[in-house]
Design an enzyme around this catalytic site. Structure first.
Site, PDB file in Angstrom:
ATOM      1  N   GLU A 175       4.305   1.591 -11.569  1.00 50.91           N
ATOM      2  CA  GLU A 175       5.677   1.548 -11.078  1.00 50.91           C
ATOM      3  C   GLU A 175       6.502   2.558 -11.463  1.00 50.91           C
ATOM      4  O   GLU A 175       7.728   2.607 -11.897  1.00 50.91           O
ATOM      5  CB  GLU A 175       6.133   0.041 -11.828  1.00 50.91           C
ATOM      6  CG  GLU A 175       5.632  -1.262 -11.396  1.00 50.91           C
ATOM      7  CD  GLU A 175       6.277  -1.390 -10.027  1.00 50.91           C
ATOM      8  OE1 GLU A 175       7.198  -1.036  -9.466  1.00 50.91           O
ATOM      9  OE2 GLU A 175       5.555  -2.702  -9.368  1.00 50.91           O
TER      10      GLU A 175
ATOM     11  N   ILE B  75      -4.254  -0.480  -5.184  1.00 55.38           N
ATOM     12  CA  ILE B  75      -3.443  -1.481  -4.669  1.00 55.38           C
ATOM     13  C   ILE B  75      -3.767  -2.929  -5.410  1.00 55.38           C
ATOM     14  O   ILE B  75      -4.934  -3.333  -5.081  1.00 55.38           O
ATOM     15  CB  ILE B  75      -3.624  -1.539  -3.370  1.00 55.38           C
ATOM     16  CG1 ILE B  75      -3.423  -0.028  -2.694  1.00 55.38           C
ATOM     17  CG2 ILE B  75      -2.725  -2.264  -2.589  1.00 55.38           C
ATOM     18  CD1 ILE B  75      -2.137   0.562  -3.183  1.00 55.38           C
TER      19      ILE B  75
ATOM     20  N   ILE C  59      -3.269  -4.493 -37.661  1.00 53.69           N
ATOM     21  CA  ILE C  59      -3.200  -5.892 -38.533  1.00 53.69           C
ATOM     22  C   ILE C  59      -4.172  -6.630 -38.526  1.00 53.69           C
ATOM     23  O   ILE C  59      -4.657  -7.249 -39.586  1.00 53.69           O
ATOM     24  CB  ILE C  59      -1.892  -6.588 -37.936  1.00 53.69           C
ATOM     25  CG1 ILE C  59      -0.668  -5.762 -38.479  1.00 53.69           C
ATOM     26  CG2 ILE C  59      -1.778  -8.164 -38.515  1.00 53.69           C
ATOM     27  CD1 ILE C  59       0.650  -6.361 -37.671  1.00 53.69           C
TER      28      ILE C  59
ATOM     29  N   THR D 149       5.425   6.434 -13.782  1.00 50.97           N
ATOM     30  CA  THR D 149       4.919   6.776 -15.244  1.00 50.97           C
ATOM     31  C   THR D 149       6.307   6.985 -16.019  1.00 50.97           C
ATOM     32  O   THR D 149       7.410   7.082 -15.524  1.00 50.97           O
ATOM     33  CB  THR D 149       4.369   8.103 -15.053  1.00 50.97           C
ATOM     34  OG1 THR D 149       5.312   9.190 -14.685  1.00 50.97           O
ATOM     35  CG2 THR D 149       3.092   8.160 -14.123  1.00 50.97           C
TER      36      THR D 149
ATOM     37  N   GLY E 249       0.831  -1.349  -0.021  1.00 49.88           N
ATOM     38  CA  GLY E 249      -0.144  -0.099  -0.051  1.00 49.88           C
ATOM     39  C   GLY E 249       0.608   1.370  -0.043  1.00 49.88           C
ATOM     40  O   GLY E 249       1.129   1.880   0.975  1.00 49.88           O
ATOM     41  N   LEU E 250       0.899   1.833  -1.127  1.00 55.37           N
ATOM     42  CA  LEU E 250       2.008   3.048  -1.474  1.00 55.37           C
ATOM     43  C   LEU E 250       1.106   4.170  -1.912  1.00 55.37           C
ATOM     44  O   LEU E 250       1.198   5.027  -1.234  1.00 55.37           O
ATOM     45  CB  LEU E 250       3.146   2.605  -2.281  1.00 55.37           C
ATOM     46  CG  LEU E 250       3.844   3.868  -2.793  1.00 55.37           C
ATOM     47  CD1 LEU E 250       4.681   4.405  -1.369  1.00 55.37           C
ATOM     48  CD2 LEU E 250       5.257   3.173  -3.664  1.00 55.37           C
ATOM     49  N   THR E 251       0.479   4.035  -3.247  1.00 52.47           N
ATOM     50  CA  THR E 251       0.170   5.038  -3.466  1.00 52.47           C
ATOM     51  C   THR E 251      -1.511   5.622  -2.984  1.00 52.47           C
ATOM     52  O   THR E 251      -1.942   4.915  -2.184  1.00 52.47           O
ATOM     53  CB  THR E 251      -0.659   4.685  -5.123  1.00 52.47           C
ATOM     54  OG1 THR E 251       0.801   4.118  -5.869  1.00 52.47           O
ATOM     55  CG2 THR E 251      -0.965   5.985  -5.969  1.00 52.47           C
TER      56      THR E 251
END
Length: 384
Positions: free
Chosen positions: A366, A157, A340, A368, A124-126
């Site tokens: 991870e 997360i 294609i 930008t 849990g960082l952002t």
């Protein structure tokens, strides 16, 4: 540098390639469209030892290295990125912080189950107001006797709300330095802790078979012993985790880019127009040749960064370069593969539609692409 694989790594690559094609490919399309987490696939990955690849055997791991993890991620992402990111986050963000910074007791408690795939971990960082400014953490953890009391929220997360999620390692401000800057620490919060709320899954553009949620902490109490590493070292810890994670994401992005080549070659040989396979047209051949070139160079990049990491050499710049280039390549190849395939490339029954939807997040997660350029510039000696 010689980035050809050792016999052991090549055997791993073939094993995961077979698993991806025989087990993942037949099932993942339906799960993706229903936005369902691939529990059965994850269980089998656990039995294969994929979640324990870079960890020592004494803690339930396979005794491998980060190159082995990257190989597995690339082969999985050639078929599907939701499965690949579940493995990447489970290893790089869930288990790796405990392996690198945990006490012996924390390792004994968590690593065997994380390595086996019995449990998943999350990081849990952002935060909603933070984004790339991880140093601007607002979540707080206040010492109250033998407990930390945590308040705040986290967003985006991965692996945080599945039925097998066992813990989230949370970054929180635990004090202030003399100059007023925050002391950020990492704290393990087991799933189900009172006050720890996991929101419903996000409605996402891609990675629809992976688990991504917002988390809230309201007077969440955990033991002081749940501190991961030294107090105030959380910022340095997650910078290390992100450096390593960029190598893994680069491998995943390379797999998606190569998967676009695989699907485009197959389609160009099967699809007929004006009396011949579309692959007989030089315009299509050159387009696919450029895609193969990009995927090949992305592979060289992530394997170089992984080799430096494994060898104990500095790898921050190489990891940023690999992540920046491979994520760009993934988006480019997904766009070309869709072109294609023509109208069929816009239909979800074709894998390239998933790849197109899954590719863009690789330029964001991870760190930008803009952050990667900042890191590269700093490593070249620029400041400001």
């Amino acid at each position: 540098m010689d980035h050809r694989l050792s016999p052991e790594h090549e055997e791993l690559r073939r094993t995961v390639e077979e698993f991806a094609h025989d087990v993942v490919a037949p099932k993942i399309g339906d799960l993706y469209e229903r936005h369902e987490f691939p529990y059965e696939i994850v269980r089998e990955m656990g039995r294969m030892g994929l979640f324990g690849l870079p960890f020592p055997e004494e803690h339930g791991g396979m005794g491998g290295d980060y190159l082995a993890l990257g190989i597995a991620l690339e082969e999985l992402a050639r078929v599907d990125s939701s499965v690949a990111i579940t493995l990447e986050a489970g290893v790089s963000l869930g288990a790796m912080p405990i392996h690198l910074f945990g006490t012996d007791e924390q390792k004994r408690e968590w690593l065997p189950r994380l390595c086996s795939g019995e449990l998943l971990g999350a990081f849990g960082l952002t935060e909603p107001d933070g984004g790339s400014d991880a140093g601007g953490t607002r979540t707080t953890a206040v010492r109250d006797g033998d407990e930390w009391v945590i308040n705040g929220s986290k967003c985006f997360i991965t692996n945080s709300g599945t039925d097998i999620t066992g813990l989230v390692t949370v970054t929180a401000v635990t004090g202030r330095k003399e100059d007023g800057r925050p002391l950020i620490s990492s704290i393990i919060v087991p799933s189900g802790t009172p006050g720890f709320t996991v929101a419903a899954p996000y409605s996402k553009v891609g990675w629809n078979a992976s688990d991504t949620r917002e988390l809230a902490f309201s007077d969440v109490r955990v033991p002081v012993a749940n501190l991961l590493g030294e107090e105030g070292r959380g910022y340095a810890q997650f910078l290390r985790i992100l450096d390593e994670g960029r190598v893994a994401i680069s491998a995943l992005a390379t797999g998606l880019a190569q998967g676009c080549v695989d699907e485009s070659v197959k389609y160009a040989k099967e699809r007929h127009a004006f009396g011949k396979p579309i692959g007989a047209n030089q315009a299509i051949q050159f387009k696919i040749a450029d895609m193969e070139m990009r995927a090949h160079m992305a592979r060289v990049g992530w394997r170089d960064a992984a080799s430096r990491l494994v060898g104990g050499e500095p790898f921050k710049k190489e990891a940023a370069i690999a992540k920046l280039y491979s994520s760009t390549v993934a988006v480019d190849n997904a766009r070309e593969a869709t072109q294609i395939h023509g109208g069929y490339g816009f239909m979800n029954e074709y894998p390239v539609a998933r790849m197109w939807r899954d590719s863009k997040i690789l330029e964001i997660g991870e760190g930008t692409s803009e952050v990667q350029r900042m890191l590269i510039a700093r490593e070249l000696g620029f400041v400001g």
